[in-house]
Design a protein around this motif. Structure first.
Motif, PDB file in Angstrom:
ATOM      1  N   GLU A 172       0.882  -1.177   0.000  1.00 28.23           N
ATOM      2  CA  GLU A 172       0.000   0.000   0.000  1.00 28.23           C
ATOM      3  C   GLU A 172       0.916   1.223   0.000  1.00 28.23           C
ATOM      4  O   GLU A 172       2.117   1.097   0.240  1.00 28.23           O
ATOM      5  N   GLN A 177       3.186   7.807   4.605  1.00 30.70           N
ATOM      6  CA  GLN A 177       2.790   8.614   5.776  1.00 30.70           C
ATOM      7  C   GLN A 177       3.958   8.679   6.766  1.00 30.70           C
ATOM      8  O   GLN A 177       4.274   9.741   7.304  1.00 30.70           O
ATOM      9  N   ARG A 198       0.401  -6.888  -4.423  1.00 29.88           N
ATOM     10  CA  ARG A 198      -0.196  -7.900  -3.538  1.00 29.88           C
ATOM     11  C   ARG A 198      -0.265  -9.231  -4.266  1.00 29.88           C
ATOM     12  O   ARG A 198      -0.495  -9.264  -5.479  1.00 29.88           O
ATOM     13  N   GLN A 212      -2.020   3.342  -6.047  1.00 32.89           N
ATOM     14  CA  GLN A 212      -2.831   4.019  -5.044  1.00 32.89           C
ATOM     15  C   GLN A 212      -2.414   5.479  -4.940  1.00 32.89           C
ATOM     16  O   GLN A 212      -1.280   5.839  -5.272  1.00 32.89           O
ATOM     17  N   GLU A 214      -2.293   8.164  -1.784  1.00 30.77           N
ATOM     18  CA  GLU A 214      -2.365   8.161  -0.329  1.00 30.77           C
ATOM     19  C   GLU A 214      -2.250   9.596   0.135  1.00 30.77           C
ATOM     20  O   GLU A 214      -1.361  10.313  -0.305  1.00 30.77           O
ATOM     21  N   GLY A 215      -3.152  10.011   0.989  1.00 32.59           N
ATOM     22  CA  GLY A 215      -3.068  11.384   1.486  1.00 32.59           C
ATOM     23  C   GLY A 215      -2.853  11.419   2.983  1.00 32.59           C
ATOM     24  O   GLY A 215      -3.260  10.505   3.702  1.00 32.59           O
ATOM     25  N   PHE A 252      -8.800   0.053  10.158  1.00 38.60           N
ATOM     26  CA  PHE A 252      -7.440  -0.003   9.641  1.00 38.60           C
ATOM     27  C   PHE A 252      -6.513   0.154  10.836  1.00 38.60           C
ATOM     28  O   PHE A 252      -6.854   0.859  11.799  1.00 38.60           O
ATOM     29  N   PHE A 254      -3.898   1.845  11.338  1.00 42.20           N
ATOM     30  CA  PHE A 254      -3.219   3.140  11.542  1.00 42.20           C
ATOM     31  C   PHE A 254      -4.176   4.323  11.633  1.00 42.20           C
ATOM     32  O   PHE A 254      -3.736   5.473  11.633  1.00 42.20           O
ATOM     33  N   THR A 255      -5.498   4.048  11.663  1.00 42.01           N
ATOM     34  CA  THR A 255      -6.461   5.141  11.845  1.00 42.01           C
ATOM     35  C   THR A 255      -7.478   4.773  12.918  1.00 42.01           C
ATOM     36  O   THR A 255      -7.800   3.603  13.106  1.00 42.01           O
ATOM     37  N   GLY A 286      -9.896   3.502   1.645  1.00 46.60           N
ATOM     38  CA  GLY A 286      -9.947   3.571   3.106  1.00 46.60           C
ATOM     39  C   GLY A 286      -9.506   4.931   3.582  1.00 46.60           C
ATOM     40  O   GLY A 286      -8.813   5.659   2.866  1.00 46.60           O
ATOM     41  N   ALA A 287      -9.903   5.274   4.806  1.00 55.48           N
ATOM     42  CA  ALA A 287      -9.518   6.583   5.348  1.00 55.48           C
ATOM     43  C   ALA A 287      -9.755   6.584   6.854  1.00 55.48           C
ATOM     44  O   ALA A 287     -10.262   5.600   7.418  1.00 55.48           O
ATOM     45  N   GLY A 288      -9.391   7.677   7.497  1.00 58.95           N
ATOM     46  CA  GLY A 288      -9.650   7.770   8.924  1.00 58.95           C
ATOM     47  C   GLY A 288      -8.843   8.876   9.572  1.00 58.95           C
ATOM     48  O   GLY A 288      -8.123   9.625   8.907  1.00 58.95           O
ATOM     49  N   ALA A 309      -6.027  10.598   7.153  1.00 57.35           N
ATOM     50  CA  ALA A 309      -5.303   9.918   6.074  1.00 57.35           C
ATOM     51  C   ALA A 309      -6.314   9.179   5.214  1.00 57.35           C
ATOM     52  O   ALA A 309      -7.411   8.859   5.665  1.00 57.35           O
ATOM     53  N   PHE A 310      -5.928   8.941   3.972  1.00 59.93           N
ATOM     54  CA  PHE A 310      -6.809   8.176   3.083  1.00 59.93           C
ATOM     55  C   PHE A 310      -5.975   7.476   2.019  1.00 59.93           C
ATOM     56  O   PHE A 310      -4.836   7.878   1.740  1.00 59.93           O
ATOM     57  N   GLY A 311      -6.521   6.416   1.476  1.00 64.17           N
ATOM     58  CA  GLY A 311      -5.838   5.702   0.393  1.00 64.17           C
ATOM     59  C   GLY A 311      -6.865   5.175  -0.597  1.00 64.17           C
ATOM     60  O   GLY A 311      -7.844   4.556  -0.198  1.00 64.17           O
TER      61      GLY A 311
HETATM   62  N1  DAH Z   1      -3.868   1.338   2.950  1.00 61.00           N
HETATM   63  C1  DAH Z   1      -5.253   0.956   2.898  1.00 61.00           C
HETATM   64  C2  DAH Z   1      -5.430  -0.142   1.846  1.00 61.00           C
HETATM   65  O1  DAH Z   1      -4.601  -0.302   0.995  1.00 61.00           O
HETATM   66  C3  DAH Z   1      -6.099   2.127   2.517  1.00 61.00           C
HETATM   67  C4  DAH Z   1      -6.098   3.182   3.592  1.00 61.00           C
HETATM   68  C5  DAH Z   1      -6.970   3.088   4.663  1.00 61.00           C
HETATM   69  C6  DAH Z   1      -5.207   4.230   3.536  1.00 61.00           C
HETATM   70  C7  DAH Z   1      -6.991   4.039   5.641  1.00 61.00           C
HETATM   71  C8  DAH Z   1      -5.217   5.197   4.533  1.00 61.00           C
HETATM   72  C9  DAH Z   1      -6.141   5.092   5.561  1.00 61.00           C
HETATM   73  O2  DAH Z   1      -4.401   6.252   4.505  1.00 61.00           O
HETATM   74  O3  DAH Z   1      -6.149   6.051   6.520  1.00 61.00           O
HETATM   75  O4  DAH Z   1      -6.403  -0.825   1.906  1.00 61.00           O
END
Ligand code: DAH
Length: 341
Positions: A172, A177, A198, A212, A214-215, A252, A254-255, A286-288, A309-311
């Motif tokens: 990912e 981050q 993967r 991806q 990623e923010g 997730f 990390f969130t 995903g995000a959080g 964060a989000f991805g």
């Molecule tokens: N890394 C996760 C994935 O590949 C997606 C993700 C979820 C990214 C939550 C994030 C996050 O930055 O906060 O499924």
């Protein structure tokens, strides 16, 4: 009378000169002219042979006169032919610089790259930094510092490509981050875009390599509402101005809280269709809110700073934008497919 003297007498030089002049005048190109010159003036011509045997002044003057006039005629004809040739070339080889040029076949960007640029532009417009991080990661950055539990299934070589015990192909873009947090003091506003890997079997919706974005935003007083507004901005850039966003709870490592953001379906505008599986919504990733444990892992004070964060997947975005039914079409490089986008 010698043999040559006999030749001088035997030839009708007036006729010879007339014939030669006519041949020179009739020569329509350099080869024909040269043939005439060789035939009437060349070493083996009757004129040259006769000149070699001349003994008396009279025949000498006669033959030399003929030779000079014929030589002059040849030179004259040569100039005329050259002039005509030049005229012809000027006429025929004319270049019209105002004519339209030949069209070169133009390529265009791959749909994934197009989507990547849209995402980059949207975040640059919000003042985010765009990052490009490594694809080979250590377990520390891919899992540990992102607070993955020691037993998390993604740590298994069945799910993840391992190089050795401590290096993997990143699964990912989330390790970015950690890199961003270690490289800069907050506030941080960054987006990292790139390939992830993967061990999935290839199907219509999965491919072992994908992209991806990623923010990460870290500042004072960041809330979920900021996340929602930010995602809405990007989704509108990708799918049009009418999009709506909703959050579903998720997990997730990390969130906390973790959510899955959905964007309203652009095809049916939320009414329900095949693309959105009749729900009116499409899952984006995903995000959080960044888990305080992640901040502690990189030495950032969670009491002072908060963030989201989000991805999200780029292939998914390209598929939705263009209604591409099978992810494999994006990876096969078939120009008949790619030319359509
Ligand atoms: N890394 C996760 C994935 O590949 C997606 C993700 C979820 C990214 C939550 C994030 C996050 O930055 O906060 O499924």
């Amino acid at each position: 009378m010698t043999e040559n003297e006999a030749t001088v007498a035997a030839v009708d030089w007036e006729a010879y000169e007339r014939e030669a002049s006519a041949a020179v005048a009739a020569a329509s190109g350099p080869t024909e002219l040269e043939d005439a010159r060789v035939g009437y003036l060349g070493r083996k011509s009757e004129l040259a042979q006769a000149l070699r045997g001349v003994r008396d002044r009279e025949s000498g003057m006669l033959l030399n006169g003929i030779r000079e006039r014929l030589e002059a005629a040849v030179t004259q004809r040569e100039r005329t032919l050259e002039g005509e040739e030049l005229d012809r070339r000027l006429r025929e080889e004319i270049v019209d610089v105002t004519l339209p040029g030949e069209r070169l076949p133009l390529g265009h960007l791959h749909p994934i790259t197009q989507v990547r640029r849209i995402v980059e532009d949207a975040f640059l417009g919000l003042g985010y930094e765009i990052r490009d991080d490594r694809e080979v990661e250590t377990l520390e950055y891919n899992f540990d510092k992102l607070a993955f539990a020691p037993t998390h299934p993604a740590r298994s070589p069945r799910d993840t490509f391992f190089f050795d015990e401590s290096h993997v192909l990143r699964t990912e873009t989330s390790p970015s981050q950690i890199h961003a947090l270690e490289e800069h003091e907050p506030p941080i506003y960054m987006v990292s875009i790139g390939r992830v890997y993967r061990r999935d079997a290839i199907t219509a919706t999965r491919y072992p390599i994908f992209h991806q974005f990623e923010g990460l935003a870290v500042d004072e007083g960041i809330t979920l509402a900021d996340l929602k507004g930010t995602l809405l901005h990007v989704m509108r850039a990708l799918y049009g101005p009418e999009r709506r966003i909703r959050f579903r709870t998720h997990f997730f490592p990390f969130t906390e809280p973790s959510i899955e953001p959905d964007v309203s379906c652009g095809i049916c505008d939320g009414a329900g269709c095949r693309t959105c599986k009749h729900t009116g919504w499409i899952e984006m990733g995903g995000a959080g809110v960044v888990d305080p444990q992640v901040f502690e892992n990189v030495g950032v004070d969670p009491e002072r700073w908060s963030g989201f964060a989000f991805g999200c997947g780029l292939e998914r975005a390209a598929q939705l934008r263009h209604d591409i039914p099978d992810i494999r079409l994006l990876w096969e490089g078939d120009l008949r497919v790619l030319r359509q986008f």
